[in-house]
Motif scaffolding. Sequence first.
Motif, PDB file in Angstrom:
ATOM      1  N   SER A   1      25.903 -14.440  27.164  1.00  0.00           N
ATOM      2  CA  SER A   1      26.927 -14.330  28.214  1.00  0.00           C
ATOM      3  C   SER A   1      26.371 -13.688  29.487  1.00  0.00           C
ATOM      4  CB  SER A   1      28.122 -13.517  27.694  1.00  0.00           C
ATOM      5  OG  SER A   1      27.678 -12.234  27.288  1.00  0.00           O
ATOM      6  N   GLY A   2      25.193 -13.053  29.401  1.00  0.00           N
ATOM      7  CA  GLY A   2      24.589 -12.491  30.611  1.00  0.00           C
ATOM      8  C   GLY A   2      24.606 -10.976  30.674  1.00  0.00           C
ATOM      9  N   LYS A   3      24.867 -10.303  29.518  1.00  0.00           N
ATOM     10  CA  LYS A   3      24.961  -8.839  29.533  1.00  0.00           C
ATOM     11  C   LYS A   3      23.629  -8.211  29.941  1.00  0.00           C
ATOM     12  CE  LYS A   3      26.167  -8.397  25.159  1.00  0.00           C
ATOM     13  NZ  LYS A   3      26.088  -9.770  24.652  1.00  0.00           N
ATOM     14  N   SER A   4      22.543  -8.634  29.247  1.00  0.00           N
ATOM     15  CA  SER A   4      21.237  -8.041  29.557  1.00  0.00           C
ATOM     16  C   SER A   4      20.772  -8.404  30.957  1.00  0.00           C
ATOM     17  CB  SER A   4      20.183  -8.519  28.556  1.00  0.00           C
ATOM     18  OG  SER A   4      20.282  -7.762  27.387  1.00  0.00           O
ATOM     19  N   THR A   5      21.082  -9.626  31.370  1.00  0.00           N
ATOM     20  CA  THR A   5      20.665 -10.057  32.710  1.00  0.00           C
ATOM     21  C   THR A   5      21.288  -9.150  33.766  1.00  0.00           C
ATOM     22  OG1 THR A   5      20.635 -12.300  31.834  1.00  0.00           O
ATOM     23  CG2 THR A   5      20.499 -12.068  34.226  1.00  0.00           C
ATOM     24  N   LEU A   6      22.545  -8.747  33.533  1.00  0.00           N
ATOM     25  CA  LEU A   6      23.224  -7.851  34.474  1.00  0.00           C
ATOM     26  C   LEU A   6      22.480  -6.511  34.555  1.00  0.00           C
ATOM     27  CD1 LEU A   6      25.681  -7.229  36.272  1.00  0.00           C
ATOM     28  CD2 LEU A   6      26.899  -6.475  34.229  1.00  0.00           C
ATOM     29  N   VAL A   7      22.094  -5.988  33.382  1.00  0.00           N
ATOM     30  CA  VAL A   7      21.359  -4.710  33.349  1.00  0.00           C
ATOM     31  C   VAL A   7      20.011  -4.855  34.043  1.00  0.00           C
ATOM     32  CG1 VAL A   7      20.196  -3.098  31.805  1.00  0.00           C
ATOM     33  CG2 VAL A   7      22.512  -3.860  31.287  1.00  0.00           C
ATOM     34  N   MET A   8      19.319  -5.969  33.766  1.00  0.00           N
ATOM     35  CA  MET A   8      18.010  -6.212  34.395  1.00  0.00           C
ATOM     36  C   MET A   8      18.133  -6.265  35.916  1.00  0.00           C
ATOM     37  SD  MET A   8      15.844  -6.413  31.958  1.00  0.00           S
ATOM     38  CE  MET A   8      16.869  -5.177  31.246  1.00  0.00           C
ATOM     39  N   SER A   9      19.255  -6.806  36.384  1.00  0.00           N
ATOM     40  CA  SER A   9      19.468  -6.902  37.840  1.00  0.00           C
ATOM     41  C   SER A   9      19.659  -5.521  38.452  1.00  0.00           C
ATOM     42  CB  SER A   9      20.702  -7.745  38.151  1.00  0.00           C
ATOM     43  OG  SER A   9      20.689  -8.906  37.396  1.00  0.00           O
ATOM     44  N   LEU A  10      20.339  -4.616  37.714  1.00  0.00           N
ATOM     45  CA  LEU A  10      20.560  -3.263  38.245  1.00  0.00           C
ATOM     46  C   LEU A  10      19.232  -2.547  38.450  1.00  0.00           C
ATOM     47  CD1 LEU A  10      23.621  -2.089  36.112  1.00  0.00           C
ATOM     48  CD2 LEU A  10      23.624  -2.689  38.525  1.00  0.00           C
ATOM     49  N   LEU A  11      18.237  -2.872  37.591  1.00  0.00           N
ATOM     50  CA  LEU A  11      16.915  -2.225  37.703  1.00  0.00           C
ATOM     51  C   LEU A  11      15.933  -3.086  38.495  1.00  0.00           C
ATOM     52  CD1 LEU A  11      16.705  -1.022  34.025  1.00  0.00           C
ATOM     53  CD2 LEU A  11      16.565   0.482  35.984  1.00  0.00           C
ATOM     54  N   ARG A  12      16.398  -4.253  38.923  1.00  0.00           N
ATOM     55  CA  ARG A  12      15.554  -5.231  39.650  1.00  0.00           C
ATOM     56  C   ARG A  12      14.332  -5.646  38.832  1.00  0.00           C
ATOM     57  NH1 ARG A  12      14.394  -3.175  45.541  1.00  0.00           N
ATOM     58  NH2 ARG A  12      13.153  -5.072  45.629  1.00  0.00           N
ATOM     59  N   ILE A  13      14.510  -5.649  37.492  1.00  0.00           N
ATOM     60  CA  ILE A  13      13.470  -6.254  36.651  1.00  0.00           C
ATOM     61  C   ILE A  13      13.487  -7.757  36.953  1.00  0.00           C
ATOM     62  CG2 ILE A  13      12.790  -6.755  34.256  1.00  0.00           C
ATOM     63  CD1 ILE A  13      12.371  -3.825  34.899  1.00  0.00           C
ATOM     64  N   ILE A  14      14.707  -8.271  37.160  1.00  0.00           N
ATOM     65  CA  ILE A  14      14.876  -9.640  37.656  1.00  0.00           C
ATOM     66  C   ILE A  14      15.502  -9.520  39.041  1.00  0.00           C
ATOM     67  CG2 ILE A  14      16.029 -11.843  37.252  1.00  0.00           C
ATOM     68  CD1 ILE A  14      16.365 -10.769  34.298  1.00  0.00           C
ATOM     69  N   GLU A  15      14.886 -10.145  40.025  1.00  0.00           N
ATOM     70  CA  GLU A  15      15.421 -10.058  41.387  1.00  0.00           C
ATOM     71  C   GLU A  15      16.570 -11.064  41.548  1.00  0.00           C
ATOM     72  OE1 GLU A  15      14.693  -7.924  43.639  1.00  0.00           O
ATOM     73  OE2 GLU A  15      12.722  -7.108  43.139  1.00  0.00           O
ATOM     74  N   PRO A  16      17.720 -10.627  42.080  1.00  0.00           N
ATOM     75  CA  PRO A  16      18.857 -11.545  42.264  1.00  0.00           C
ATOM     76  C   PRO A  16      18.514 -12.670  43.249  1.00  0.00           C
ATOM     77  CG  PRO A  16      19.509  -9.251  42.567  1.00  0.00           C
ATOM     78  CD  PRO A  16      18.027  -9.272  42.522  1.00  0.00           C
ATOM     79  N   SER A  17      19.115 -13.866  42.997  1.00  0.00           N
ATOM     80  CA  SER A  17      18.921 -14.990  43.927  1.00  0.00           C
ATOM     81  C   SER A  17      19.914 -14.899  45.074  1.00  0.00           C
ATOM     82  CB  SER A  17      19.127 -16.318  43.201  1.00  0.00           C
ATOM     83  OG  SER A  17      18.424 -16.324  42.000  1.00  0.00           O
ATOM     84  N   GLY A  18      21.027 -14.204  44.835  1.00  0.00           N
ATOM     85  CA  GLY A  18      22.022 -14.060  45.902  1.00  0.00           C
ATOM     86  C   GLY A  18      22.925 -12.887  45.608  1.00  0.00           C
ATOM     87  N   GLY A  19      23.670 -12.456  46.623  1.00  0.00           N
ATOM     88  CA  GLY A  19      24.599 -11.348  46.447  1.00  0.00           C
ATOM     89  C   GLY A  19      23.931  -9.988  46.622  1.00  0.00           C
TER      90      GLY A  19
END
Length: 1317
Positions: free
Chosen positions: A1099-1117
């Motif tokens: 559902s994207g739970k971990s992806t959300l956490v990764m975004s908070l730490l910028r382990i994954i850089e957001p594409s938008g927003g």
Amino acid sequence: MPEDSANLWSWWTFSFVEPLFKVSNSRRVNDEDVWTLSPFFTHKNLFTKYLQYTSEHPEHSLLRYLIRSSSLDLILDVVLNTWSATIGFVPPYALQRILQALSDPAPNAKSTAYFFAVVGFVANLSFAQVDVNRLWFTRRCYERTRGQLFCALHYKALKRRDFSGKSTKKPEDDLDGDEGNADLGKIVNLMQGDAYAVAYRFWQFSGFFLAPVRLTIALIYLYRILGWSAFAAVIVTIVVYLLNWPLANYDIYLMRQTWKASDRRMNTVNELFQNIRFLKFYGWEFRWSERVQQARDNELRWRVKSNVVDVFIGFIWSWMPSATALTTFVCYTVVAKERLTVAVAFTAIALFSYLQGPMMELPDQVRAMLHAYVSMQRIEKFLDEPEVPDWATSLKRDGQPSSSNEAEVGFENAKFEWDIATEDAPSRFTLGPLDIRFPPGRLSLVSGPTGSGKSALLVAMLGEMHCTSGRVLLSKAGHQVAYCAQNPWLEHATVRDNIIFNSGYGYDELRYRAVVDACALEKDFEIFPAGDMTEIGEKGITLSGGQRARIALARALYSPAKVILLDDPLAAVDLHTAAHLVKKAFSGDLARNRTIILVTHHINLCLPIAAHLVELSSGAVLRNGSTADLRERNELEKLVEAEDTAVEDTTETSSATTTDVEHEIDLGKSRAPSIHSNDKGKGRSTPQDDNTRAGKLIDEESRAEGRVSLRTYWTYIRAAGIICWILTFTLMLMLRVINIGFQFFLARWGEAYEKGGPVTELSGIQVHGILDGLPPPDENVKPWLMIYLYISLSGALVVLLYISLGYYASLRASRSLFIAMLQRLSRAPSRFFDITPIGRILNRFTSDINTVDHALQSSASAALSGTMNFVISFFVVVSIVPSFAPFALFIAWLYIRLAPSYVRASRDLRRLESVSLSPAFAGFDELLRGLPHVRAFGMEERYQDRFYQRVDKFQSFDHVYWLIAGWLNWRYDCLGSLVVFMTTLFALGSSVSSGHAALVIVQAGIFAEASRQLVRVLAQVELDFNSVERIIEYLDVPQEAPAVIQEKRPPAAWPSSNGELIVQDLVVKYAPHLPAVLKNVSFYVKPTEKVGVVGRTGSGKSTLVMSLLRIIEPSGGHIIIDGIDIATIGLEDLRSRITIISQDVSLFSGTLRSNLDPFNEHTDQECWDVLERCHLTTILKGSLQRSQGAHEISLDMPISQTGSLSAGERQLVAMARAILRRSNLVILDEATSQIDTELDDQIQRTIREEFAGAIVITIAHRLKTVLDYDRILVLRSGEIVEFDSPQVLLRKPGGAFRDMCRASADKRVYQAASEPP
């Protein structure tokens, strides 16, 4: 190998390798083009002989065996080298006779000269033949020795007791005394450094014995030419040896310290990259890489000292021929009043330079022998380390069961500790006494609070813990045992390979499907890009915690084992999955007639099917008996009340057969990386992608093609310093000029005797100036000797500067390349470490950095000096004998004609070799981490065989490389002999003076040697620069955003306790061409609010956490924390202010304190406070009181990366470390999965109190942990479905959160959801 069937001619000329040149001239040489090793070289055959020998002669040392097994090669080496050493004096003798004949006016003198020219030619041809055959025998000896050492080290590692529970703490700078038992960094060093050092001595074996022989012959010959003056040379030699001895001793001491510092540096590098994800989460990777730099600087400090000593040693030996010549000539001319004629002078000089070989070799050989002795001691020390008991490893078992009754499983009055306790540091934890019999063919439970010794009991049963008394009742013979640890160990292979794990069944479709169903893996396989053929990264890096636990459980169930030891596999999964596992895996067909010992906190869930129960507390047995007995004594109910965790639940809405919900939890190892593999988009979401790549995680290691690029050379030159290289070149040129000037001067001096005065014109070369005014040497020889002295001293000074500059440039280059690679790798994104095995990175930091450290500067200098020798000697010869020019050009063309085939083939072979080395070490690293599993399953032979295959592959490339080197050497040696012969004939025919004839013949010899060396050293430089090329490859890895942006640094107190979290239109993709994982997610979190994030798999739970730490850089927003958009600040500033506590705990070798506070930012009292808050002090005190009575728990308690703490204790340390950071934004992810219920409740209370002023975001696996949170965020397919307080969501008819709670098995959660809205 082609040499096995070669005829005599092709064996003599090595022409059997020529088929390979056809390939290398048309295209790149690949694996399949290279011959496989001959049976006489394969490592399995060699090592089997070694094992046979050790069983027959257990008291004999490894060294004795190596000498005995290579005795034939060593004898042949000595015999062939004796020929070279004795007949080596024929060419100088022939030169002397030629020069005497030239100055002799007798009519038959010329024919004597021609005769000796032929004698010299034949002698040189014989060396070509002897050398090429000697090369083959010495290489065989070297390769076999190195291979046997590799295998012995690997074999030992498979039997060696794991010392991870024992951490020997030493101060950073304490290098005296050996640092305890070997760990990964040291073992890799033993293989990459010490094994080579020892094997190299076998290769150079005869030099050590024949250097004195050659010295003696040379001195006798000198005596015949110079009379008693030759003894001046002996005196100088003895003085030099006396000067050299203390230096050599000190050099050995320095070398030992350098090795130790190198081991320490490798361990720090290893620790950095093993824990790189955790360090990135905490923003600590930069500070940790500074630690590596410190370790490297410490190593280089020792190398600087060693280099200073080496400069003096090198200087003494390189100036020695000049010094011996000078003193001898002084005695000969001044004291003995003899005439230094051309024949005498040049023959003496030829002998002195010939002497330089054995004179320099001897101390080098002695030093190298001492180096090898140190290395052999290190290897022997490792091979003598304690091993697991014989019954615990299939390599030592004789197949006999350890107990009289094979079916018995348990302990008989057994006591254990983690290591052999020394008097001053008693073992932290002791287990026992245990007197337990587990019922055969039934399920037994082991329970107890965190840190009570449950995992230790299983490990002790496997023989991995040191037994101080009593015995273990367990037969591991015939693959009878399977093991699943708390932190599952998985191989870098496909999921299916991990489950089958070389089982006796092979791939049995029906059994495999049953196991997959029992372990609830089908849904996971649907998610994986290539189903069960998906590749797992190192340490199972692309899987969630639950997936890893269930794949490891599947491996244990699939195996034919009769006894299965399971260490809390239920902790990593939700309750529905746990119920499914209990029903399908622990009972039913797969469990029939199998003794299963299960460590668990889920007592209530497992009791219906359990036959026996053991409860532990602080390493001692509290309760032990059949469940029926305990129920009768009413002890079972007490136990269940105290222990049970049946209050877990699921966030899935499906039935009990569904898979768990934690597919996506593990940070950076989330669903997306494993589905949408790397940037190339190998996942199923790209329909055009064919399935050949699907599921492939780790790419083949790249190898360069064609020539080494100019950029590689330029990078190294810049790293060493451009000025350094310009100076090096200048000094080399000066050295050549001095040498040529010296020879011209000698020719003039000798001719001055003959002509009765200085000659000003010689074959068209005008020489004016200082020599014109000199008196004839017969009258006064002193001015001639003074000039000789000045030339000699200037040469000595240049040599000293040249050696010093070489070491300086080398140190500078290796330091800057190491730091550059370290910084680039520590800044690489997490994704890079998913697809790159740690072994591959370690290979860059060992073998490639070692090449830059030790080999590169000298091979680059050798190439430069070889080129200069070639050009200068060519011009000298042609300037004196112009008629030789056409022949010289023809010979040069022949040299150049032979070179390209060799260069192309050797380059490809060396690259294949360096690429084939990585898998051997990557696999070794993985193996050392999973040794208890490998031994439990009895798979040691499989890993030893795999190691044989990998080393065989590497060895085949190395072997063929040396065969083609022999091919080239033979041809170049023959050509060289021809050059000297033809030059002599031209010199004799063109009636030049004896001085110039001598000069031409000497320079022709230099030309021949230079041309022979040139292709080899140029090829060697290219091969050595292959290491720089591989380092540069890692200088180009993608980088994360900057660590710190100076103009955008957040305030010191950011984020403050009244800061809020705003997420606006967040879009996250794993690659630009892949679909979004989070789709325009927006929400707002108030200051100090506690938010639970729930949702189904993917559902994207971990992806959300990764975004908070910028382990994954957001594409938008945007994500805005306390008024600052996190995309605008540096990563270190961001990650060091947010704290994440994940299911995967990373600890470092060191102490309890260094793990809590690695950078000493807090006081001892603060550390004690967080330990108290996390209840760690009570747990540790409990085990300490039992094991050592009076000893108090200390912050200096040793902790290692793997052992010494139970999984629950490790989670508590991680929690304490997180609390100590005092962040105002905290993310929790399954942070207490391995902890018993009572303690978990206390920890949840601690979390609420400690983080009262912080925003807490929890990825929920157990709904009870978030029921009292302020709000719940429900995600589905990357979008927010609900976001409100639990009370509101529970009363929302048809709401997603309400449905989840109603499907829960947790009574409290179910009741909360069942109240009418």
